[in-house]
Design an enzyme around this catalytic site. Structure first.
Site, PDB file in Angstrom:
ATOM      1  N   ASP A   1       0.831  -1.209   0.000  1.00 17.05           N
ATOM      2  CA  ASP A   1       0.000   0.000   0.000  1.00 17.05           C
ATOM      3  C   ASP A   1       0.868   1.264   0.000  1.00 17.05           C
ATOM      4  O   ASP A   1       1.965   1.278   0.560  1.00 17.05           O
ATOM      5  CB  ASP A   1      -0.920  -0.017   1.228  1.00 17.05           C
ATOM      6  CG  ASP A   1      -2.099   0.921   1.067  1.00 17.05           C
ATOM      7  OD1 ASP A   1      -2.319   1.438  -0.051  1.00 17.05           O
ATOM      8  OD2 ASP A   1      -2.808   1.153   2.073  1.00 17.05           O
TER       9      ASP A   1
ATOM     10  N   ASN B   1     -10.925  -2.633  -5.513  1.00 18.70           N
ATOM     11  CA  ASN B   1     -10.154  -1.661  -6.309  1.00 18.70           C
ATOM     12  C   ASN B   1     -10.795  -1.352  -7.672  1.00 18.70           C
ATOM     13  O   ASN B   1     -10.415  -0.394  -8.337  1.00 18.70           O
ATOM     14  CB  ASN B   1      -8.705  -2.136  -6.517  1.00 18.70           C
ATOM     15  CG  ASN B   1      -7.842  -2.040  -5.266  1.00 18.70           C
ATOM     16  OD1 ASN B   1      -6.954  -2.859  -5.031  1.00 18.70           O
ATOM     17  ND2 ASN B   1      -8.090  -1.034  -4.431  1.00 18.70           N
TER      18      ASN B   1
END
Ligand code: IPE
Ligand code: IPE
Ligand code: MG
Length: 248
Positions: free
Chosen positions: A26, A74
């Site tokens: 991330d 996502n």
């Protein structure tokens, strides 16, 4: 091919290394933002970091490495960003096939494969086929992955097979997961300072150790990985027992 189950001679990390390390990569967007670059540049830098970590993990003797590459959630990102992520994936597959073979690394995908773009499916299938007999390390890319969906899918499969309730054991359930025949993660690393799982390996994470770092994914390098492993090695895993029981 050298035995990768022991750490390499040059490694400062003593054995045993965790058998399965899972990473939540991330912070690509924030990395780019801090440099005044586009999010695309962040993902590009993130891909470079992933390449280096795969090699380092293999050198350190990690047998299973799982990289959270694209979550089911996502898809809600802007279309251009999603497109770029899959372009980078296809580029990675093309550029890395020979490196994976040279390093004896097998590629697997965890997630809803059929829901991936056609070109991505094609290149992933090609690399998975070519590397299927590689044994030093398994590289799992979690793609179009959702931990909850994986659990529901396992339930549906057991019901469809008519499995009796009493036959639904931990083992029978685990055999329906994307990680079938692979051990649970020993260590889950998340970069970028976020302290959450984001729907990652929910069933498999039952007894994983967690390592969080503020480092943004594109800056996560071999030294950072070694730091995470050293931290892991300093812990005592108890699995419900007392501290005294596990040291005897
Ligand atoms: C991780 O970086 C990559 C993916 C989720 C595909 P992000 O793109 O989430 O980066 P931040 O969290 O916005 O910084
Ligand atoms: C998790 O990161 C998914 C990947 C790293 C592929 P996100 O950036 O999507 O997670 P949230 O939305 O911050 O929880
Ligand atoms: Mg993020």
């Amino acid at each position: 091919m050298a035995d990768a189950s022991t750490t390499s001679a040059s490694s400062p990390v003593p054995a045993p290394v965790p058998g399965h390390v899972a990473i939540i990569m991330d912070g690509n967007g924030r990395w780019a933002q801090r440099r005044g670059l586009s999010r695309s540049e962040g993902h590009r830098a993130g891909t470079r970091a992933a390449k280096a970590i795969v090699t380092r993990a293999r050198e350190l003797g990690i047998r299973h490495l799982t990289l959270y590459t694209f979550s089911r959630e996502n898809w809600s990102r802007p279309k251009d960003e999603v497109g770029l992520i899959f372009d980078l994936l296809v580029e990675y597959m093309k550029g890395e096939l020979q490196n994976l073979l040279d390093q004896d690394i097998r590629l697997k995908v965890l997630g809803d494969f059929d829901g991936l773009p056609f070109v991505a499916r094609q290149s992933l299938s090609h690399v998975m086929g070519k590397t299927e007999n590689c044994r030093a390390m398994t590289l799992n890319l979690a793609l179009n992955y959702s931990g909850r969906e994986e659990i529901l899918r396992a339930c549906r499969s057991l019901v469809e097979k008519g499995v009796k309730p009493e036959a639904i054991t931990n083992e029978a359930f685990a055999a329906e997961l994307y990680t079938v025949n692979q051990p649970d993660p020993d260590l889950i690393i998340r970069t970028s300072g976020e302290l959450r799982l984001s729907n990652y390996l929910l069933f498999q994470a039952a007894y994983a150790e967690f390592y969080f770092t503020d480092t943004l994914w594109p800056d996560f390098d071999g030294t950072e990985l070694e730091r995470a492993l050293a931290d892991y090695q300093s812990r005592q895993r108890r699995f419900g027992k007392t501290g005294e029981q596990v040291t005897v």
